[in-house]
Design an enzyme around this catalytic site. Structure first.
Site, PDB file in Angstrom:
ATOM      1  N   LEU A 150       0.820  -1.212   0.000  1.00  0.00           N
ATOM      2  CA  LEU A 150       0.000   0.000   0.000  1.00  0.00           C
ATOM      3  C   LEU A 150       0.855   1.263   0.000  1.00  0.00           C
ATOM      4  CD1 LEU A 150      -2.697  -1.111   2.614  1.00  0.00           C
ATOM      5  CD2 LEU A 150      -2.712  -1.400   0.121  1.00  0.00           C
TER       6      LEU A 150
ATOM      7  N   HIS B  55      -3.382   4.261  -2.423  1.00  0.00           N
ATOM      8  CA  HIS B  55      -4.344   3.345  -1.793  1.00  0.00           C
ATOM      9  C   HIS B  55      -4.991   4.006  -0.580  1.00  0.00           C
ATOM     10  CE1 HIS B  55      -1.510   0.186  -3.535  1.00  0.00           C
ATOM     11  NE2 HIS B  55      -2.671  -0.137  -4.063  1.00  0.00           N
TER      12      HIS B  55
END
Ligand code: PAF
Length: 293
Positions: free
Chosen positions: A47, A51
């Site tokens: 991530l 994100h």
């Protein structure tokens, strides 16, 4: 007597990690039974701030947020980076705890694709636009199959996708519409580094030199969009833009202007709204980016 902790740090609630289909379905049924709305943020982990922007949007709009983390083998060709794709589980959980995500849906490959798995979605329309599909022919079938499964497993009211993967956003939107999946697909603008490079888990592959050259993609997209708006012809603008990208040591897969909704070819801005899309390799890393005109 019990001593009071000196620490004033807020204790973060770790999201529930769900690994079996029955646990995922039970969680979703319970939440929906309370008439709470659910958002899904599908990811392959690793991530980054892009994100996390999707997660924040989901948090603002839904009562409960599920983030799925699944590196989907079905969307990688045998020669692609499935085994080396970055996997950063502990950092991902820490970031999602920080954002108070409710649940993480983390199925294993055997849960998603058990023995005997034999069904694949074959998307058309924007999935056959001749952009990513031309260079990664297996990709959208794999994406649609896994996203359809995720939407059926989690049953969210909406799911978020970044505009960085612009063709993917259009393909998933068409798929949910065509298959009557009652989940709204929500796109979010690309999150960029300060120098303009679109955030991507694959940026981790870039050497220092490649990283220094990588913002060329966004800079050229921006310059070309401005030149088109100023009335320069499409073919010349794209040709010069492509040459500039190549002079920064990229090998260009495509640099094209397409209709922003259908992804069909356009001859001029009058055929728009127009989106410029690029995919190019620098060293062993393939980067994509796009911009509205
Ligand atoms: O964009 C991605 O990270 C993936 O393609 C997705 C949508 C999570 C499906 O595996």
């Amino acid at each position: 007597m019990m001593r009071k902790s000196k620490s004033t740090a807020k204790k973060l609630a770790r999201p529930r990690v769900l690994r079996t289909l029955s646990a995922m379905r039970t969680w979703s049924a319970q939440v929906r039974g309370k008439r709470e709305t659910v958002a899904l943020v599908p990811t392959m982990g690793a991530l980054h701030a892009g994100h996390l922007a999707l997660v924040r949007l989901a948090k603002r709009r839904a009562d409960r947020v599920v983030v799925s983390i699944f590196v989907n083998p079905a969307q990688f060709a045998p020669n692609e980076d499935f085994s080396s794709y970055p996997r950063t589980w502990d950092a991902d959980i820490a970031a999602l705890s920080e954002l108070s995500v409710d649940a993480i849906w983390a199925p294993g490959v055997a849960t998603m694709y058990p023995d005997g798995f034999a069904t694949k979605i074959a998307p058309g329309g924007p999935a056959l636009a001749g952009l990513e599909d031309k260079f990664r022919p297996h990709f959208f079938g794999g994406v649609c199959t896994v996203v359809a499964k995720l939407l059926l497993q989690v049953a969210p009211d909406f799911a978020t996708f970044g505009e960085k993967d612009y063709q993917q956003l259009k393909v998933v939107t068409a798929m949910a519409r065509d298959l009557d999946i009652p989940t709204k697909i929500v796109g979010l603008p690309t999150v960029r580094e300060k120098d303009g490079l679109a955030m991507s888990s694959r940026n981790a592959y870039l050497s220092a030199d490649e990283r220094a050259a990588a913002p060329t993609l966004h800079r050229v997209l921006k310059e070309c969009a401005a030149r088109l708006k100023a009335g320069q012809p499409l073919a010349t603008t794209l040709g010069e833009g492509e040459a500039e990208i190549e002079s920064a040591r990229f090998a260009v897969d495509y640099f094209e202007a397409r209709h922003a909704e259908t992804l069909t070819k356009v001859a001029s801005l009058a055929d728009g709204p127009v989106r410029l899309l690029v995919a190019a390799k620098i060293g062993r890393t393939r980067l994509i980016d796009n911009i509205g005109v």
